[in-house]
Design a protein around this motif. Structure first.
Motif, PDB file in Angstrom:
ATOM      1  N   GLY A   1       0.851  -1.198  -0.102  1.00 35.28           N
ATOM      2  CA  GLY A   1      -0.034   0.135  -0.062  1.00 35.28           C
ATOM      3  C   GLY A   1       0.880   1.227   0.009  1.00 35.28           C
ATOM      4  O   GLY A   1       1.924   1.097   0.723  1.00 35.28           O
ATOM      5  N   VAL A   2       0.577   2.240  -0.658  1.00 40.38           N
ATOM      6  CA  VAL A   2       1.390   3.485  -0.815  1.00 40.38           C
ATOM      7  C   VAL A   2       0.323   4.613  -0.231  1.00 40.38           C
ATOM      8  O   VAL A   2      -0.720   4.713  -0.764  1.00 40.38           O
ATOM      9  CB  VAL A   2       1.707   3.870  -2.335  1.00 40.38           C
ATOM     10  N   CYS A   3       0.812   5.649   0.458  1.00 39.68           N
ATOM     11  CA  CYS A   3       0.085   6.594   1.074  1.00 39.68           C
ATOM     12  C   CYS A   3       0.046   7.454  -0.109  1.00 39.68           C
ATOM     13  O   CYS A   3       1.009   7.894  -0.926  1.00 39.68           O
ATOM     14  CB  CYS A   3       1.013   6.931   2.219  1.00 39.68           C
ATOM     15  N   ARG A   4      -1.271   8.111  -0.158  1.00 41.63           N
ATOM     16  CA  ARG A   4      -1.706   9.115  -1.134  1.00 41.63           C
ATOM     17  C   ARG A   4      -0.962  10.497  -0.692  1.00 41.63           C
ATOM     18  O   ARG A   4      -1.087  11.517  -1.377  1.00 41.63           O
ATOM     19  CB  ARG A   4      -3.188   9.111  -1.085  1.00 41.63           C
ATOM     20  N   SER A   5      -0.825  10.399   0.523  1.00 44.10           N
ATOM     21  CA  SER A   5      -0.340  11.933   1.223  1.00 44.10           C
ATOM     22  C   SER A   5       1.320  11.861   1.206  1.00 44.10           C
ATOM     23  O   SER A   5       1.879  12.965   0.817  1.00 44.10           O
ATOM     24  CB  SER A   5      -0.955  11.975   2.669  1.00 44.10           C
ATOM     25  N   CYS A   6       1.916  10.922   1.548  1.00 46.16           N
ATOM     26  CA  CYS A   6       3.445  10.925   1.883  1.00 46.16           C
ATOM     27  C   CYS A   6       4.115   9.799   1.042  1.00 46.16           C
ATOM     28  O   CYS A   6       5.612   9.956   1.266  1.00 46.16           O
ATOM     29  CB  CYS A   6       3.534  10.848   3.414  1.00 46.16           C
ATOM     30  N   LEU A   7       3.674   8.935   0.269  1.00 48.72           N
ATOM     31  CA  LEU A   7       4.100   8.212  -0.659  1.00 48.72           C
ATOM     32  C   LEU A   7       4.954   7.027   0.171  1.00 48.72           C
ATOM     33  O   LEU A   7       5.595   6.254  -0.521  1.00 48.72           O
ATOM     34  CB  LEU A   7       5.216   8.613  -1.595  1.00 48.72           C
ATOM     35  N   ALA A   8       4.567   7.017   1.544  1.00 47.12           N
ATOM     36  CA  ALA A   8       5.039   5.903   2.033  1.00 47.12           C
ATOM     37  C   ALA A   8       4.674   4.442   1.596  1.00 47.12           C
ATOM     38  O   ALA A   8       3.574   4.383   1.449  1.00 47.12           O
ATOM     39  CB  ALA A   8       5.064   5.946   3.740  1.00 47.12           C
ATOM     40  N   LEU A   9       5.469   3.495   1.770  1.00 46.82           N
ATOM     41  CA  LEU A   9       5.066   2.242   1.099  1.00 46.82           C
ATOM     42  C   LEU A   9       4.946   1.176   2.461  1.00 46.82           C
ATOM     43  O   LEU A   9       5.924   1.116   3.152  1.00 46.82           O
ATOM     44  CB  LEU A   9       6.363   1.732   0.063  1.00 46.82           C
ATOM     45  N   HIS A  10       4.010   0.581   2.458  1.00 42.96           N
ATOM     46  CA  HIS A  10       3.882  -0.645   3.499  1.00 42.96           C
ATOM     47  C   HIS A  10       3.482  -1.675   2.917  1.00 42.96           C
ATOM     48  O   HIS A  10       2.513  -1.859   2.083  1.00 42.96           O
ATOM     49  CB  HIS A  10       2.701   0.054   4.411  1.00 42.96           C
ATOM     50  N   PRO A  11       3.887  -2.897   3.597  1.00 47.40           N
ATOM     51  CA  PRO A  11       3.500  -4.251   3.043  1.00 47.40           C
ATOM     52  C   PRO A  11       1.913  -4.519   3.502  1.00 47.40           C
ATOM     53  O   PRO A  11       1.405  -3.820   4.219  1.00 47.40           O
ATOM     54  CB  PRO A  11       4.379  -5.188   4.085  1.00 47.40           C
ATOM     55  N   GLU A  12       1.114  -5.205   2.504  1.00 43.84           N
ATOM     56  CA  GLU A  12      -0.020  -5.443   2.502  1.00 43.84           C
ATOM     57  C   GLU A  12      -0.517  -6.927   2.396  1.00 43.84           C
ATOM     58  O   GLU A  12      -0.123  -7.652   1.233  1.00 43.84           O
ATOM     59  CB  GLU A  12      -0.799  -4.713   1.293  1.00 43.84           C
ATOM     60  N   THR A  13      -0.947  -7.303   3.514  1.00 45.02           N
ATOM     61  CA  THR A  13      -1.213  -8.730   3.675  1.00 45.02           C
ATOM     62  C   THR A  13      -2.478  -9.288   2.736  1.00 45.02           C
ATOM     63  O   THR A  13      -2.609 -10.556   2.318  1.00 45.02           O
ATOM     64  CB  THR A  13      -1.469  -9.281   5.050  1.00 45.02           C
ATOM     65  N   GLU A  14      -3.466  -8.328   2.498  1.00 42.15           N
ATOM     66  CA  GLU A  14      -4.598  -8.817   1.678  1.00 42.15           C
ATOM     67  C   GLU A  14      -4.845  -7.676   0.718  1.00 42.15           C
ATOM     68  O   GLU A  14      -5.798  -6.814   0.633  1.00 42.15           O
ATOM     69  CB  GLU A  14      -5.811  -9.067   2.431  1.00 42.15           C
ATOM     70  N   PRO A  15      -3.932  -7.677  -0.527  1.00 45.46           N
ATOM     71  CA  PRO A  15      -4.119  -6.682  -1.637  1.00 45.46           C
ATOM     72  C   PRO A  15      -5.222  -6.920  -2.497  1.00 45.46           C
ATOM     73  O   PRO A  15      -5.678  -8.177  -2.347  1.00 45.46           O
ATOM     74  CB  PRO A  15      -2.770  -6.561  -2.441  1.00 45.46           C
ATOM     75  N   PRO A  16      -5.811  -6.080  -3.171  1.00 41.33           N
ATOM     76  CA  PRO A  16      -6.894  -6.435  -4.099  1.00 41.33           C
ATOM     77  C   PRO A  16      -6.326  -7.386  -5.188  1.00 41.33           C
ATOM     78  O   PRO A  16      -5.261  -7.263  -5.370  1.00 41.33           O
ATOM     79  CB  PRO A  16      -7.235  -4.892  -4.640  1.00 41.33           C
ATOM     80  N   ALA A  17      -7.204  -7.864  -5.692  1.00 42.27           N
ATOM     81  CA  ALA A  17      -6.976  -8.925  -7.014  1.00 42.27           C
ATOM     82  C   ALA A  17      -6.295  -8.393  -8.119  1.00 42.27           C
ATOM     83  O   ALA A  17      -5.497  -8.644  -8.835  1.00 42.27           O
ATOM     84  CB  ALA A  17      -8.095  -9.881  -7.289  1.00 42.27           C
ATOM     85  N   GLU A  18      -6.836  -6.887  -8.386  1.00 37.88           N
ATOM     86  CA  GLU A  18      -6.513  -6.313  -9.533  1.00 37.88           C
ATOM     87  C   GLU A  18      -5.827  -5.055  -9.213  1.00 37.88           C
ATOM     88  O   GLU A  18      -5.844  -4.449  -8.034  1.00 37.88           O
ATOM     89  CB  GLU A  18      -7.615  -5.705 -10.359  1.00 37.88           C
ATOM     90  N   VAL A  19      -4.651  -4.692 -10.001  1.00 36.49           N
ATOM     91  CA  VAL A  19      -3.968  -3.306  -9.881  1.00 36.49           C
ATOM     92  C   VAL A  19      -4.836  -2.090  -9.817  1.00 36.49           C
ATOM     93  O   VAL A  19      -5.726  -2.016 -11.042  1.00 36.49           O
ATOM     94  CB  VAL A  19      -2.824  -3.170 -10.689  1.00 36.49           C
ATOM     95  N   PRO A  20      -5.001  -1.177  -9.050  1.00 38.78           N
ATOM     96  CA  PRO A  20      -5.785  -0.215  -9.025  1.00 38.78           C
ATOM     97  C   PRO A  20      -5.475   0.920 -10.023  1.00 38.78           C
ATOM     98  O   PRO A  20      -4.198   0.754 -10.416  1.00 38.78           O
ATOM     99  CB  PRO A  20      -5.655   0.430  -7.639  1.00 38.78           C
ATOM    100  N   ASP A  21      -6.068   1.997 -10.391  1.00 42.97           N
ATOM    101  CA  ASP A  21      -5.680   3.095 -11.188  1.00 42.97           C
ATOM    102  C   ASP A  21      -5.018   3.950 -10.205  1.00 42.97           C
ATOM    103  O   ASP A  21      -5.541   4.392  -9.141  1.00 42.97           O
ATOM    104  CB  ASP A  21      -6.877   3.801 -11.825  1.00 42.97           C
TER     105      ASP A  21
END
Length: 130
Positions: A31-51
């Motif tokens: 997951g990437v933050c929309r405010s600060c661009l920090a990246l965090h591991p995501e255990t349950e990401p969506p199946a599709e890449v978002p826009d």
């Protein structure tokens, strides 16, 4: 989900298997933050890449370039520790037809001091590294 760094909203995405080695831990996404661009591991990401348009115009439209660029930004907090990974991601982004240093310039112009790291300074350090 909220960013642990700043409380901003996260844009979650699956990370292709060949790029998962660039994530800390064994999570299948990030997951990437929309405010600060920090990246965090995501255990349950969506199946599709978002826009990634929610992150601004500086993110390439092509997922094959956008995902490694976002992973690259996530590793820039420690150039010394992640030098090999950063170099591989720079090459990957460039191989997709995107100038990674120009993309970092655009991200710096878009996020400025709100970014979790000083993108302008890191970009200059990357130039010296390369």
């Amino acid at each position: 989900m909220a960013c642990p760094n700043c409380g901003g909203d996260l844009v979650s995405f699956p990370v292709p298997e060949d790029l998962q080695r660039f994530l800390p831990g064994d999570e299948p996404g990030a997951g990437v933050c929309r405010s600060c661009l920090a990246l965090h591991p995501e255990t349950e990401p969506p199946a599709e890449v978002p826009d990634f348009v929610a992150l601004g115009d500086a993110i390439p439209e092509d997922d094959a370039a956008a995902i490694p660029l976002l992973l690259l930004v996530g590793l820039l907090d420690s150039l010394a520790m992640h030098r090999e990974e950063i170099t591989a991601l720079l090459e990957r982004v460039e191989g997709e037809g995107v100038d990674p240093l120009l993309a970092l310039d655009r991200l710096d112009a878009s996020y400025g001091e709100a970014a979790h790291i000083d993108l302008g300074r890191r970009r200059r350090q990357l130039e010296q590294l390369l």
